[in-house]
Design a protein around this motif. Structure first.
Motif, PDB file in Angstrom:
ATOM      1  N   ARG A 171       0.842  -1.204   0.000  1.00 45.86           N
ATOM      2  CA  ARG A 171       0.000   0.000   0.000  1.00 45.86           C
ATOM      3  C   ARG A 171       0.873   1.248   0.000  1.00 45.86           C
ATOM      4  NH1 ARG A 171      -2.765  -3.224   3.762  1.00 45.86           N
ATOM      5  NH2 ARG A 171      -1.677  -2.156   5.436  1.00 45.86           N
ATOM      6  N   GLY A 172       0.323   2.306  -0.575  1.00 50.60           N
ATOM      7  CA  GLY A 172       1.050   3.562  -0.601  1.00 50.60           C
ATOM      8  C   GLY A 172       0.198   4.655  -1.197  1.00 50.60           C
ATOM      9  N   THR A 173       0.839   5.788  -1.495  1.00 51.40           N
ATOM     10  CA  THR A 173       0.122   6.910  -2.095  1.00 51.40           C
ATOM     11  C   THR A 173       0.857   7.376  -3.351  1.00 51.40           C
ATOM     12  OG1 THR A 173       1.314   8.455  -0.672  1.00 51.40           O
ATOM     13  CG2 THR A 173      -0.860   7.746   0.077  1.00 51.40           C
ATOM     14  N   VAL A 174       0.079   7.853  -4.292  1.00 50.03           N
ATOM     15  CA  VAL A 174       0.643   8.353  -5.551  1.00 50.03           C
ATOM     16  C   VAL A 174       1.430   9.630  -5.267  1.00 50.03           C
ATOM     17  CG1 VAL A 174       0.045   9.344  -7.803  1.00 50.03           C
ATOM     18  CG2 VAL A 174      -1.180   7.323  -6.961  1.00 50.03           C
ATOM     19  N   SER A 175       2.691   9.665  -5.707  1.00 53.30           N
ATOM     20  CA  SER A 175       3.489  10.878  -5.528  1.00 53.30           C
ATOM     21  C   SER A 175       3.698  11.625  -6.837  1.00 53.30           C
ATOM     22  CB  SER A 175       4.835  10.553  -4.874  1.00 53.30           C
ATOM     23  OG  SER A 175       5.561   9.629  -5.649  1.00 53.30           O
ATOM     24  N   SER A 176       3.498  10.959  -7.963  1.00 52.36           N
ATOM     25  CA  SER A 176       3.495  11.647  -9.260  1.00 52.36           C
ATOM     26  C   SER A 176       2.910  10.689 -10.283  1.00 52.36           C
ATOM     27  CB  SER A 176       4.904  12.085  -9.676  1.00 52.36           C
ATOM     28  OG  SER A 176       5.697  10.962  -9.973  1.00 52.36           O
ATOM     29  N   TRP A 177       2.509  11.231 -11.417  1.00 52.92           N
ATOM     30  CA  TRP A 177       2.045  10.353 -12.487  1.00 52.92           C
ATOM     31  C   TRP A 177       2.251  11.023 -13.821  1.00 52.92           C
ATOM     32  CZ3 TRP A 177      -1.574  13.553 -10.267  1.00 52.92           C
ATOM     33  CH2 TRP A 177      -2.435  14.210 -11.111  1.00 52.92           C
ATOM     34  N   VAL A 178       2.184  10.213 -14.864  1.00 57.57           N
ATOM     35  CA  VAL A 178       2.318  10.726 -16.226  1.00 57.57           C
ATOM     36  C   VAL A 178       1.505   9.807 -17.137  1.00 57.57           C
ATOM     37  CG1 VAL A 178       4.415   9.390 -16.731  1.00 57.57           C
ATOM     38  CG2 VAL A 178       3.978  11.502 -17.963  1.00 57.57           C
ATOM     39  N   VAL A 179       0.935  10.378 -18.170  1.00 57.64           N
ATOM     40  CA  VAL A 179       0.230   9.582 -19.165  1.00 57.64           C
ATOM     41  C   VAL A 179       1.243   9.155 -20.221  1.00 57.64           C
ATOM     42  CG1 VAL A 179      -1.606   9.531 -20.895  1.00 57.64           C
ATOM     43  CG2 VAL A 179      -1.898  10.861 -18.790  1.00 57.64           C
TER      44      VAL A 179
ATOM     45  N   PRO B  18      -8.948   8.491 -15.396  1.00 63.60           N
ATOM     46  CA  PRO B  18      -7.833   9.445 -15.290  1.00 63.60           C
ATOM     47  C   PRO B  18      -8.212  10.752 -14.597  1.00 63.60           C
ATOM     48  CG  PRO B  18      -7.974   8.544 -17.515  1.00 63.60           C
ATOM     49  CD  PRO B  18      -9.183   8.039 -16.762  1.00 63.60           C
ATOM     50  N   ASP B  19      -9.500  11.111 -14.623  1.00 61.23           N
ATOM     51  CA  ASP B  19      -9.923  12.367 -14.007  1.00 61.23           C
ATOM     52  C   ASP B  19      -9.763  12.366 -12.483  1.00 61.23           C
ATOM     53  OD1 ASP B  19     -10.567  13.271 -16.506  1.00 61.23           O
ATOM     54  OD2 ASP B  19     -12.736  12.960 -16.289  1.00 61.23           O
ATOM     55  N   VAL B  20      -9.741  11.183 -11.859  1.00 58.59           N
ATOM     56  CA  VAL B  20      -9.639  11.146 -10.396  1.00 58.59           C
ATOM     57  C   VAL B  20      -8.208  10.876  -9.927  1.00 58.59           C
ATOM     58  CG1 VAL B  20     -12.036  10.407 -10.132  1.00 58.59           C
ATOM     59  CG2 VAL B  20     -10.226   8.692 -10.182  1.00 58.59           C
ATOM     60  N   LEU B  21      -7.306  10.707 -10.858  1.00 58.50           N
ATOM     61  CA  LEU B  21      -5.903  10.480 -10.502  1.00 58.50           C
ATOM     62  C   LEU B  21      -5.320  11.770  -9.941  1.00 58.50           C
ATOM     63  CD1 LEU B  21      -3.777   8.301 -10.570  1.00 58.50           C
ATOM     64  CD2 LEU B  21      -3.379   8.835 -12.958  1.00 58.50           C
ATOM     65  N   ARG B  22      -4.708  11.664  -8.754  1.00 61.55           N
ATOM     66  CA  ARG B  22      -4.131  12.852  -8.127  1.00 61.55           C
ATOM     67  C   ARG B  22      -3.023  12.438  -7.177  1.00 61.55           C
ATOM     68  NH1 ARG B  22      -5.857  12.602  -3.011  1.00 61.55           N
ATOM     69  NH2 ARG B  22      -7.775  11.447  -2.632  1.00 61.55           N
ATOM     70  N   ILE B  23      -2.176  13.400  -6.844  1.00 61.82           N
ATOM     71  CA  ILE B  23      -1.121  13.161  -5.860  1.00 61.82           C
ATOM     72  C   ILE B  23      -1.780  12.898  -4.508  1.00 61.82           C
ATOM     73  CG2 ILE B  23       0.774  14.280  -4.604  1.00 61.82           C
ATOM     74  CD1 ILE B  23       1.440  15.697  -7.290  1.00 61.82           C
ATOM     75  N   GLY B  24      -1.312  11.876  -3.807  1.00 57.54           N
ATOM     76  CA  GLY B  24      -1.861  11.532  -2.506  1.00 57.54           C
ATOM     77  C   GLY B  24      -2.936  10.460  -2.558  1.00 57.54           C
ATOM     78  N   LEU B  25      -3.342  10.073  -3.745  1.00 60.25           N
ATOM     79  CA  LEU B  25      -4.356   9.018  -3.887  1.00 60.25           C
ATOM     80  C   LEU B  25      -3.824   7.710  -3.284  1.00 60.25           C
ATOM     81  CD1 LEU B  25      -7.172   8.564  -5.370  1.00 60.25           C
ATOM     82  CD2 LEU B  25      -5.805   7.453  -7.147  1.00 60.25           C
ATOM     83  N   ALA B  26      -4.652   7.057  -2.453  1.00 61.69           N
ATOM     84  CA  ALA B  26      -4.249   5.797  -1.828  1.00 61.69           C
ATOM     85  C   ALA B  26      -4.381   4.654  -2.833  1.00 61.69           C
ATOM     86  CB  ALA B  26      -5.105   5.516  -0.606  1.00 61.69           C
ATOM     87  N   VAL B  27      -3.315   3.861  -2.955  1.00 59.75           N
ATOM     88  CA  VAL B  27      -3.293   2.751  -3.903  1.00 59.75           C
ATOM     89  C   VAL B  27      -2.714   1.514  -3.234  1.00 59.75           C
ATOM     90  CG1 VAL B  27      -3.111   4.227  -5.949  1.00 59.75           C
ATOM     91  CG2 VAL B  27      -1.029   3.424  -4.819  1.00 59.75           C
ATOM     92  N   GLU B  28      -2.919   0.374  -3.893  1.00 62.79           N
ATOM     93  CA  GLU B  28      -2.342  -0.881  -3.414  1.00 62.79           C
ATOM     94  C   GLU B  28      -1.806  -1.661  -4.611  1.00 62.79           C
ATOM     95  OE1 GLU B  28      -5.493  -3.120  -1.625  1.00 62.79           O
ATOM     96  OE2 GLU B  28      -6.688  -3.123  -3.462  1.00 62.79           O
TER      97      GLU B  28
END
Ligand code: ZN
Length: 138
Positions: free
Chosen positions: A64-72, A109-119
């Motif tokens: 588990r963790g949180t998104v710290s950055s993303w790119v398409v 993709p519209d809900v992707l953001r920094i801090g989003l909780a993922v697993e």
């Protein structure tokens, strides 16, 4: 046809990273941890990148963790892919462990953001190779 998405070469399993890929196949995120300074690191190597100790232990993490950055990413960047099917690559700050980069599945993709909780999720792409992905938790 299901062969097209993985026409590109899969990661190479080496003695250094075999425990990582064995873990993914078993549905677990196992990462190298330095027994001397008690820190996770990745990719695995012969010595700890923080203290140069050779006391490596493989430890299971929650994934588990949180998104710290993303790119398409557009698959057209890779010659192996003929169709441009954009997908989202995220860097995830793990609760237990370093930052890992992979793609995120099952998300608008519209809900992707920094801090989003993922697993972590484990995608068996061939009978011999399971790859790490991330998915939104909850
Ligand atoms: Zn260390």
């Amino acid at each position: 046809m299901t062969e097209a998405p993985y026409a590109k070469p899969l990661p190479r399993v080496t003695p250094d990273n075999k425990p990582f890929f064995d873990g993914l196949r078993a549905g677990a995120l196992r990462l190298p941890r330095c027994a001397a300074c008690d820190r996770f690191y990745f990719p695995p190597g012969p010595v700890c990148p923080f203290c140069f100790s050779e006391m490596l232990e493989w430890s299971a993490t929650s994934g588990r963790g949180t998104v710290s950055s993303w790119v398409v990413v557009h698959k057209a960047w890779f010659p192996a892919f003929q169709d441009d099917v954009p997908y989202n690559v995220v860097q995830v700050e793990l609760e237990e462990g370093p930052r890992l980069t992979s793609n995120i599945v099952d998300i608008d993709p519209d809900v992707l953001r920094i801090g989003l909780a993922v697993e972590a999720v484990y995608d068996a792409v061939t009978p011999d190779m399971t790859l790490l992905r991330f998915r939104r938790t909850g």
